[in-house]
Write a protein that holds these residues in place. Structure first.
Motif, short mmCIF file in Angstrom:
data_model
loop_
_atom_site.label_atom_id
_atom_site.label_comp_id
_atom_site.label_asym_id
_atom_site.label_seq_id
_atom_site.Cartn_x
_atom_site.Cartn_y
_atom_site.Cartn_z
N GLU A 58 1.13 -1.43 0.12
CA GLU A 58 -0.28 0.18 -0.21
C GLU A 58 0.82 1.28 -0.13
O GLU A 58 1.60 1.53 0.48
N LYS A 59 0.96 2.05 -0.77
CA LYS A 59 1.34 3.08 -1.25
C LYS A 59 1.15 4.58 0.05
O LYS A 59 -0.35 4.56 0.39
N ASP A 61 1.05 8.44 1.51
CA ASP A 61 1.03 9.20 0.69
C ASP A 61 1.86 10.55 1.48
O ASP A 61 2.08 11.57 0.58
N ALA A 82 11.20 6.47 -2.13
CA ALA A 82 9.92 6.37 -2.46
C ALA A 82 9.24 7.40 -3.09
O ALA A 82 7.85 7.65 -3.43
N THR A 84 7.78 9.47 -2.15
CA THR A 84 6.78 10.23 -1.02
C THR A 84 7.08 11.72 0.28
O THR A 84 8.11 11.55 0.59
#
Length: 130
Positions: A58-59, A61, A82, A84
């Motif tokens: 699961e990414k 955010d 990543a 992020t």
């Protein structure tokens, strides 16, 4: 979903954030705040646990990370890899200035309106990333 003109529309996915702090009390406070704001919250008590979350399918955010001594740099590195957004959130002025020197957004704990500022960071970061 909601039925509109014969199509089922999916509600927008909640913003998934990772809170990294070595204080369980701070994690509880922030989790409560962000959950109430409609975010999907993950927590980590250390840089190691943050790395585990970042490697999950699961990414994430956005990340809000305590200074963790100086371990925030490990979390920032993983966040950069990543792509992020990360905000460093610390009670130590030294950590805030180091983070800002690295070009990262940072917020000193116990600032006036800090929770709203954290939420604004998350929404702005995700708005620019999604």
């Amino acid at each position: 979903g909601v039925l509109m003109s014969g199509r089922i529309t999916k509600p927008p996915a909640a913003i998934r954030i990772l809170l990294v702090d070595d204080s369980p009390h701070m994690l509880r406070t922030l989790t409560s705040f962000f959950s109430t704001a409609g975010c999907d919250v993950r927590v980590a008590l250390s840089a190691e646990y943050a790395e585990v979350h970042m490697s999950a399918p699961e990414k994430i955010d956005a990340i809000i990370c305590d200074g963790l001594g100086s371990d925030w740099q490990r979390v920032a590195y993983v966040a950069e890899e990543a792509d992020t957004p990360i905000l460093i959130y610390s009670g130590a002025a030294r950590v805030i200035s180091e983070a800002e020197h690295c070009g990262l957004p940072a917020l000193l704990k116990a600032s006036p309106g800090e929770h709203e500022a954290l939420l604004a960071f998350v929404r702005d970061a995700v708005g620019g990333h999604r």
